[in-house]
Scaffold this motif. Structure first.
Motif, PDB file in Angstrom:
ATOM      1  N   VAL A   1      34.715  45.182  43.872  1.00 36.82           N
ATOM      2  CA  VAL A   1      35.948  44.563  43.387  1.00 36.82           C
ATOM      3  C   VAL A   1      35.898  43.060  43.624  1.00 36.82           C
ATOM      4  N   VAL A   2      36.222  42.316  42.585  1.00 39.20           N
ATOM      5  CA  VAL A   2      36.407  40.871  42.675  1.00 39.20           C
ATOM      6  C   VAL A   2      37.795  40.587  42.118  1.00 39.20           C
ATOM      7  N   VAL A   3      38.595  39.845  42.841  1.00 42.28           N
ATOM      8  CA  VAL A   3      39.959  39.555  42.405  1.00 42.28           C
ATOM      9  C   VAL A   3      40.045  38.109  41.943  1.00 42.28           C
ATOM     10  N   ASP A   4      40.587  37.928  40.749  1.00 43.08           N
ATOM     11  CA  ASP A   4      40.820  36.595  40.195  1.00 43.08           C
ATOM     12  C   ASP A   4      42.317  36.452  39.999  1.00 43.08           C
ATOM     13  N   VAL A   5      42.910  35.500  40.678  1.00 45.90           N
ATOM     14  CA  VAL A   5      44.347  35.271  40.575  1.00 45.90           C
ATOM     15  C   VAL A   5      44.567  33.893  39.985  1.00 45.90           C
TER      16      VAL A   5
END
Length: 172
Positions: A153-157
């Motif tokens: 999982v990679v989170v981009d906000v």
């Protein structure tokens, strides 16, 4: 026991009541202002609502800086409204820009130069947006490293338009 984390309510125990004043004085010290002016001038930005360009602002500040500085240090200074400009986006949409006056850009830059070295080290090492020495490309490379190391999982906000969409009634 840990000392409290600094925020608007809790000041670290070793911080005096006039620490903010000291930061303002550092921000508006002559040498810091000279560096800030060079940055603002190098950006070659447009005039704000006052209609003053870089050269006109330089003339204006020769006679008015002492008054502006006193207002800043006393808390009486109020920035000018920004000049709204709409520019076309490559995808066919439009983007609205707010252009501060050159004087307000100078003040912002002077504050940034003092506050950024104090605040930036408190940010997560995984934060890339609007950080000195970091770019969107760096964020992509970091995400690729995480994936190649086995993480799933990679989170981009992206907070773009967040404050346009948030329910402001909850703050009343």
């Amino acid at each position: 026991m840990r000392s409290p984390i600094s925020d608007e309510v809790n000041r670290p125990q070793d911080e005096s009541d006039n620490a903010g004043q000291g930061l303002l004085e550092r921000a508006f010290a002559r040498e810091n202002l000279k560096r800030a002016w060079k940055r603002v001038k190098a950006n070659k930005g447009a005039a704000g609502v006052d209609g003053l360009d870089i050269e006109q602002t330089a003339e204006h500040l020769l006679s008015q800086w002492a008054v502006i500085r006193e207002q800043l240090l006393s808390g009486a200074y109020r920035p000018s409204p920004v000049r709204r400009v709409v520019i076309p986006k490559p995808d066919g949409g439009e983007r609205e820009l707010g252009i501060p006056t050159v004087t307000d850009r100078l003040i912002q830059q002077a504050l940034l130069q003092v506050l950024q070295p104090l605040l930036d080290p408190t940010f997560s090492e995984h934060s890339y947006g609007f950080r000195p020495g970091r770019s969107a490309q760096d964020a992509v490379l970091a995400a690729q490293r995480h994936v190649s190391s086995g993480r799933k999982v990679v989170v981009d906000v992206d907070l773009e338009k967040f404050f346009d969409r948030v329910d402001h009634d909850i703050f009343d």
